[in-house]
Design a protein around this motif. Structure first.
Motif, PDB file in Angstrom:
ATOM      1  N   LEU A  37     -26.531  13.210 -26.568  1.00 26.96           N
ATOM      2  CA  LEU A  37     -25.227  13.956 -26.462  1.00 26.96           C
ATOM      3  C   LEU A  37     -24.082  12.993 -26.307  1.00 26.96           C
ATOM      4  O   LEU A  37     -22.933  13.379 -26.948  1.00 26.96           O
ATOM      5  CB  LEU A  37     -25.309  14.802 -25.020  1.00 26.96           C
ATOM      6  CG  LEU A  37     -26.006  15.830 -25.132  1.00 26.96           C
ATOM      7  CD1 LEU A  37     -26.048  16.668 -23.608  1.00 26.96           C
ATOM      8  CD2 LEU A  37     -25.424  16.883 -26.210  1.00 26.96           C
ATOM      9  N   ARG A  38     -24.224  11.768 -25.712  1.00 23.04           N
ATOM     10  CA  ARG A  38     -23.335  10.756 -25.789  1.00 23.04           C
ATOM     11  C   ARG A  38     -23.025  10.094 -27.187  1.00 23.04           C
ATOM     12  O   ARG A  38     -21.910  10.141 -27.732  1.00 23.04           O
ATOM     13  CB  ARG A  38     -23.455   9.666 -24.592  1.00 23.04           C
ATOM     14  CG  ARG A  38     -23.327   9.880 -23.266  1.00 23.04           C
ATOM     15  CD  ARG A  38     -23.718   8.798 -22.481  1.00 23.04           C
ATOM     16  NE  ARG A  38     -23.648   9.211 -21.155  1.00 23.04           N
ATOM     17  CZ  ARG A  38     -22.642   9.027 -20.240  1.00 23.04           C
ATOM     18  NH1 ARG A  38     -21.550   8.308 -20.807  1.00 23.04           N
ATOM     19  NH2 ARG A  38     -22.490   9.334 -18.905  1.00 23.04           N
ATOM     20  N   LEU A  39     -24.143  10.199 -27.898  1.00 21.57           N
ATOM     21  CA  LEU A  39     -23.950   9.441 -29.249  1.00 21.57           C
ATOM     22  C   LEU A  39     -23.037  10.603 -30.160  1.00 21.57           C
ATOM     23  O   LEU A  39     -22.161  10.211 -30.721  1.00 21.57           O
ATOM     24  CB  LEU A  39     -25.292   9.370 -30.056  1.00 21.57           C
ATOM     25  CG  LEU A  39     -25.308   9.025 -31.432  1.00 21.57           C
ATOM     26  CD1 LEU A  39     -24.599   7.616 -31.604  1.00 21.57           C
ATOM     27  CD2 LEU A  39     -26.680   8.841 -31.843  1.00 21.57           C
ATOM     28  N   TRP A  40     -23.499  11.869 -30.271  1.00 21.66           N
ATOM     29  CA  TRP A  40     -22.596  12.845 -30.788  1.00 21.66           C
ATOM     30  C   TRP A  40     -21.174  12.998 -30.122  1.00 21.66           C
ATOM     31  O   TRP A  40     -20.319  13.238 -31.090  1.00 21.66           O
ATOM     32  CB  TRP A  40     -23.378  14.094 -30.618  1.00 21.66           C
ATOM     33  CG  TRP A  40     -24.524  14.567 -31.710  1.00 21.66           C
ATOM     34  CD1 TRP A  40     -25.823  14.386 -31.460  1.00 21.66           C
ATOM     35  CD2 TRP A  40     -24.111  14.760 -33.041  1.00 21.66           C
ATOM     36  NE1 TRP A  40     -26.399  14.814 -32.637  1.00 21.66           N
ATOM     37  CE2 TRP A  40     -25.582  14.694 -33.638  1.00 21.66           C
ATOM     38  CE3 TRP A  40     -23.048  14.889 -33.819  1.00 21.66           C
ATOM     39  CZ2 TRP A  40     -25.697  15.153 -35.003  1.00 21.66           C
ATOM     40  CZ3 TRP A  40     -23.253  15.005 -35.070  1.00 21.66           C
ATOM     41  CH2 TRP A  40     -24.240  15.160 -35.791  1.00 21.66           C
ATOM     42  N   GLY A  41     -21.062  12.840 -28.888  1.00 24.03           N
ATOM     43  CA  GLY A  41     -19.883  12.712 -28.479  1.00 24.03           C
ATOM     44  C   GLY A  41     -18.812  11.687 -28.925  1.00 24.03           C
ATOM     45  O   GLY A  41     -17.844  11.807 -29.276  1.00 24.03           O
ATOM     46  N   GLY A  42     -19.512  10.537 -29.207  1.00 23.27           N
ATOM     47  CA  GLY A  42     -18.584   9.165 -29.649  1.00 23.27           C
ATOM     48  C   GLY A  42     -18.300   9.691 -31.171  1.00 23.27           C
ATOM     49  O   GLY A  42     -17.126   9.542 -31.470  1.00 23.27           O
ATOM     50  N   TRP A  43     -19.155  10.095 -31.926  1.00 24.57           N
ATOM     51  CA  TRP A  43     -18.943  10.386 -33.269  1.00 24.57           C
ATOM     52  C   TRP A  43     -18.012  11.360 -33.617  1.00 24.57           C
ATOM     53  O   TRP A  43     -17.110  11.475 -34.507  1.00 24.57           O
ATOM     54  CB  TRP A  43     -20.181  10.678 -34.237  1.00 24.57           C
ATOM     55  CG  TRP A  43     -21.121   9.304 -34.214  1.00 24.57           C
ATOM     56  CD1 TRP A  43     -22.318   8.751 -33.603  1.00 24.57           C
ATOM     57  CD2 TRP A  43     -20.506   8.140 -34.914  1.00 24.57           C
ATOM     58  NE1 TRP A  43     -22.548   7.430 -33.892  1.00 24.57           N
ATOM     59  CE2 TRP A  43     -21.504   7.227 -34.704  1.00 24.57           C
ATOM     60  CE3 TRP A  43     -19.525   8.070 -35.918  1.00 24.57           C
ATOM     61  CZ2 TRP A  43     -21.462   5.739 -35.544  1.00 24.57           C
ATOM     62  CZ3 TRP A  43     -19.341   6.520 -36.448  1.00 24.57           C
ATOM     63  CH2 TRP A  43     -20.431   5.857 -36.235  1.00 24.57           C
TER      64      TRP A  43
END
Length: 105
Positions: A37-43
């Motif tokens: 979720l954090r990865l997707w949030g960053g991108w």
């Protein structure tokens, strides 16, 4: 939402945040679901930051569905925006049908 906000505010720190995310995952400080979720949030935050001139002040709509559309909707909500989601396949079919009817008619 935090990852989206952080990247929108400071897109230049995206690579550092991704490295921190990887380290936290490797050290067991974060589970795979949260990391994803954090990865997707960053991108998504980086994409929104780069495209801000195109969406700011515009009527928005999400074309697609499922988890990814939900992530984009949540990211836009962090900016106080709502975007109705529409099924991409249904929209494509409706567009092709309308084009065929216009040509045949």
């Amino acid at each position: 939402e935090d990852a989206v906000q952080d990247t929108l505010s400071r897109p230049e720190k995206l690579a550092a945040r991704q490295a921190e995310l990887n380290a936290s995952l490797e050290l067991g400080m974060m589970g795979p679901a949260e990391a994803k979720l954090r990865l997707w949030g960053g991108w998504i935050g980086a994409e929104l930051a780069a495209a801000r001139p195109y969406w700011l002040g515009q009527n928005l709509a999400l074309i697609g569905g499922g988890d990814l559309a939900a992530l984009y909707a949540a990211a836009l909500q962090t900016q106080g925006l709502t975007a109705p989601a529409h099924d991409g396949r249904a929209m494509a079919l409706a567009g092709l049908t309308a084009a065929w009817q216009q040509q045949a008619g």
